[in-house]
Design an enzyme around this catalytic site. Structure first.
Site, PDB file in Angstrom:
ATOM      1  N   ASN A 245       0.880  -1.180   0.042  1.00  0.00           N
ATOM      2  CA  ASN A 245      -0.060   0.003   0.114  1.00  0.00           C
ATOM      3  C   ASN A 245       0.889   1.256  -0.098  1.00  0.00           C
ATOM      4  O   ASN A 245       1.695   1.529   0.934  1.00  0.00           O
ATOM      5  CB  ASN A 245      -0.802   0.087   1.089  1.00  0.00           C
ATOM      6  CG  ASN A 245      -1.581   0.959   1.475  1.00  0.00           C
ATOM      7  OD1 ASN A 245      -1.804   2.011   0.566  1.00  0.00           O
ATOM      8  ND2 ASN A 245      -2.488   1.413   2.352  1.00  0.00           N
TER       9      ASN A 245
ATOM     10  N   LYS B 146       0.097   4.183   0.024  1.00  0.00           N
ATOM     11  CA  LYS B 146      -0.517   5.497   0.541  1.00  0.00           C
ATOM     12  C   LYS B 146      -0.194   6.601  -0.306  1.00  0.00           C
ATOM     13  O   LYS B 146      -0.297   6.722  -1.451  1.00  0.00           O
ATOM     14  CB  LYS B 146      -0.019   5.747   2.171  1.00  0.00           C
ATOM     15  CG  LYS B 146      -0.084   4.165   2.858  1.00  0.00           C
ATOM     16  CD  LYS B 146      -0.012   4.388   4.390  1.00  0.00           C
ATOM     17  CE  LYS B 146      -0.370   3.067   4.869  1.00  0.00           C
ATOM     18  NZ  LYS B 146      -0.355   2.910   6.371  1.00  0.00           N
TER      19      LYS B 146
ATOM     20  N   HIS C 255      -9.847   1.250   4.734  1.00  0.00           N
ATOM     21  CA  HIS C 255      -8.512   1.328   5.586  1.00  0.00           C
ATOM     22  C   HIS C 255      -8.663   2.316   6.709  1.00  0.00           C
ATOM     23  O   HIS C 255      -9.319   3.078   6.531  1.00  0.00           O
ATOM     24  CB  HIS C 255      -7.399   1.987   4.693  1.00  0.00           C
ATOM     25  CG  HIS C 255      -5.908   1.870   5.176  1.00  0.00           C
ATOM     26  ND1 HIS C 255      -5.648   2.562   6.262  1.00  0.00           N
ATOM     27  CD2 HIS C 255      -5.153   0.802   4.801  1.00  0.00           C
ATOM     28  CE1 HIS C 255      -4.465   2.281   6.374  1.00  0.00           C
ATOM     29  NE2 HIS C 255      -3.975   1.249   5.733  1.00  0.00           N
TER      30      HIS C 255
ATOM     31  N   GLU D  19      -7.088   4.667   7.816  1.00  0.00           N
ATOM     32  CA  GLU D  19      -6.641   6.113   7.549  1.00  0.00           C
ATOM     33  C   GLU D  19      -7.569   6.506   6.802  1.00  0.00           C
ATOM     34  O   GLU D  19      -8.135   7.954   7.197  1.00  0.00           O
ATOM     35  CB  GLU D  19      -5.266   6.204   6.597  1.00  0.00           C
ATOM     36  CG  GLU D  19      -4.103   5.806   7.704  1.00  0.00           C
ATOM     37  CD  GLU D  19      -2.947   5.044   6.918  1.00  0.00           C
ATOM     38  OE1 GLU D  19      -2.736   5.229   5.637  1.00  0.00           O
ATOM     39  OE2 GLU D  19      -2.113   4.845   7.687  1.00  0.00           O
TER      40      GLU D  19
ATOM     41  N   GLU E 296      -5.567  -5.584  10.219  1.00  0.00           N
ATOM     42  CA  GLU E 296      -4.623  -4.215  10.413  1.00  0.00           C
ATOM     43  C   GLU E 296      -5.041  -3.825  11.756  1.00  0.00           C
ATOM     44  O   GLU E 296      -5.898  -2.923  12.067  1.00  0.00           O
ATOM     45  CB  GLU E 296      -4.593  -3.393   9.517  1.00  0.00           C
ATOM     46  CG  GLU E 296      -4.107  -3.762   8.112  1.00  0.00           C
ATOM     47  CD  GLU E 296      -3.436  -2.636   7.158  1.00  0.00           C
ATOM     48  OE1 GLU E 296      -2.458  -2.658   6.943  1.00  0.00           O
ATOM     49  OE2 GLU E 296      -4.433  -1.778   7.190  1.00  0.00           O
TER      50      GLU E 296
ATOM     51  N   GLY F  57       2.200   1.859  11.329  1.00  0.00           N
ATOM     52  CA  GLY F  57       3.214   2.783  11.232  1.00  0.00           C
ATOM     53  C   GLY F  57       3.968   3.122  12.541  1.00  0.00           C
ATOM     54  O   GLY F  57       4.324   4.329  12.772  1.00  0.00           O
TER      55      GLY F  57
ATOM     56  N   SER G 257       2.896  -2.372  10.519  1.00  0.00           N
ATOM     57  CA  SER G 257       4.395  -2.552  10.894  1.00  0.00           C
ATOM     58  C   SER G 257       5.105  -3.550  10.432  1.00  0.00           C
ATOM     59  O   SER G 257       6.164  -4.007  11.302  1.00  0.00           O
ATOM     60  CB  SER G 257       4.594  -2.081  12.394  1.00  0.00           C
ATOM     61  OG  SER G 257       4.333  -0.992  12.717  1.00  0.00           O
TER      62      SER G 257
HETATM   63  P1  13P Z   1       2.613   0.062   7.992  1.00  0.00           P
HETATM   64  O1  13P Z   1       3.352  -1.055   7.230  1.00  0.00           O
HETATM   65  O2  13P Z   1       3.713   1.311   7.624  1.00  0.00           O
HETATM   66  O3  13P Z   1       2.593   0.168   9.499  1.00  0.00           O
HETATM   67  O4  13P Z   1       1.382   0.488   7.279  1.00  0.00           O
HETATM   68  C1  13P Z   1       0.366  -0.677   7.237  1.00  0.00           C
HETATM   69  C2  13P Z   1      -0.661  -0.230   6.480  1.00  0.00           C
HETATM   70  O5  13P Z   1      -1.515   0.674   6.795  1.00  0.00           O
HETATM   71  C3  13P Z   1      -1.041  -1.005   5.261  1.00  0.00           C
HETATM   72  O6  13P Z   1      -2.346  -0.691   4.785  1.00  0.00           O
END
Ligand code: 13P
Length: 246
Positions: free
Chosen positions: A8, A10, A93, A95, A165, A171, A211
């Site tokens: 991803n 982002k 997601h 976010e 997740e 993150g 992570s």
């Molecule tokens: P990280 O791997 O940066 O923790 O992000 C995970 C994520 O949100 C994947 O969709």
């Protein structure tokens, strides 16, 4: 069974930078047997289409509109995404839920829109730090799955991948331990079995995300019941991501 590794991106890289990324990434995974999927900003789709067409790598969106078409400035529909050559979309997601105030009902609508144009859905679910601390993980995941998958036919589940997740793991450099993930994956299957059938619950692909990096991915990839990984930050480095995929 073939494993999935989903990257991803982002809101990172420009299309030009993504093309340079592929220059480094593609030669490294020539013999790779994993299902690799990039979830990209829509601005990168033309690069993905032209560079990935001759490979086994698929790409998808990070989100879609819950509406079919119309006066929704700034939105991108499932049909638009599909027409660009994408095969997948992330939905739900954390976010997007946080920043764009997506409700579970909206997430359900997005899933229906995606399936209607034959886009496969990677549905993200996860508990907050507070829910985990108060032992409400299962209740929270049940609420998310019950609403997000409402009204779906059982045979549509084959086009859905669940990405577990934990929100507190995204993150942050923190991850659940292997035993916790194993037990949560069992809970997710039990919820699917309740809503559909045991057979569908046994078959559905479940990924872990949060992570993951080049040093810790192997322990997660090996977890019983896990079909693969959803990688954020670590997918931005072509060398690391290629190693994870391989
Ligand atoms: P990280 O791997 O940066 O923790 O992000 C995970 C994520 O949100 C994947 O969709």
């Amino acid at each position: 069974m073939k494993k999935f590794v989903v990257g991803n991106f982002k809101m990172n890289t420009t299309p030009t930078e993504f093309s340079s990324y592929l220059d480094e990434f593609l030669p490294r995974i020539k013999e790779c047997k994993t299902n690799v999927i990039f979830c990209l900003p829509a601005t990168h789709f033309h690069v993905a289409k032209s560079r990935l067409d001759a490979t086994n790598i698929k790409f998808g969106a990070q989100n879609i509109s819950c509406e079919e078409s119309g006066a929704y400035t700034g939105e991108i529909s499932s049909a638009m995404v599909k027409d660009c050559g994408a095969n997948y979309t992330l939905v739900g997601h954390s976010e997007a839920r946080r920043h764009f105030k997506e409700t579970l009902e909206v997430i359900n609508q997005k899933i229906i829109r995606a399936l209607a144009v034959n886009l496969k859905v990677i549905l993200c679910i996860g508990e907050t730090k507070y829910e985990r601390a108060t032992k409400k993980t299962k209740i929270s995941l049940k609420r998310q799955l019950d609403t997000a998958l409402k009204g779906l036919y059982e045979n549509e589940l084959k086009n859905i991948i669940i990405a577990y997740e934990p929100i507190w793991a995204i993150g942050t450099g923190k991850t659940p331990n292997v035993k916790d993930i194993e037990s949560t994956v069992n809970d997710i299957r039990a919820i699917i079995a309740d809503n559909f059938t045991q057979r569908s619950a046994d078959k559905i692909n479940i990924l872990y995300g949060g992570s993951i990096n080049e040093n810790n991915f192997a322990q997660f990839a090996k977890i019983k019941g896990i079909s693969g990984l959803l990688v954020g930050g670590a997918c931005l480095n072509p060398k690391s991501f290629a190693n994870i995929c391989k």
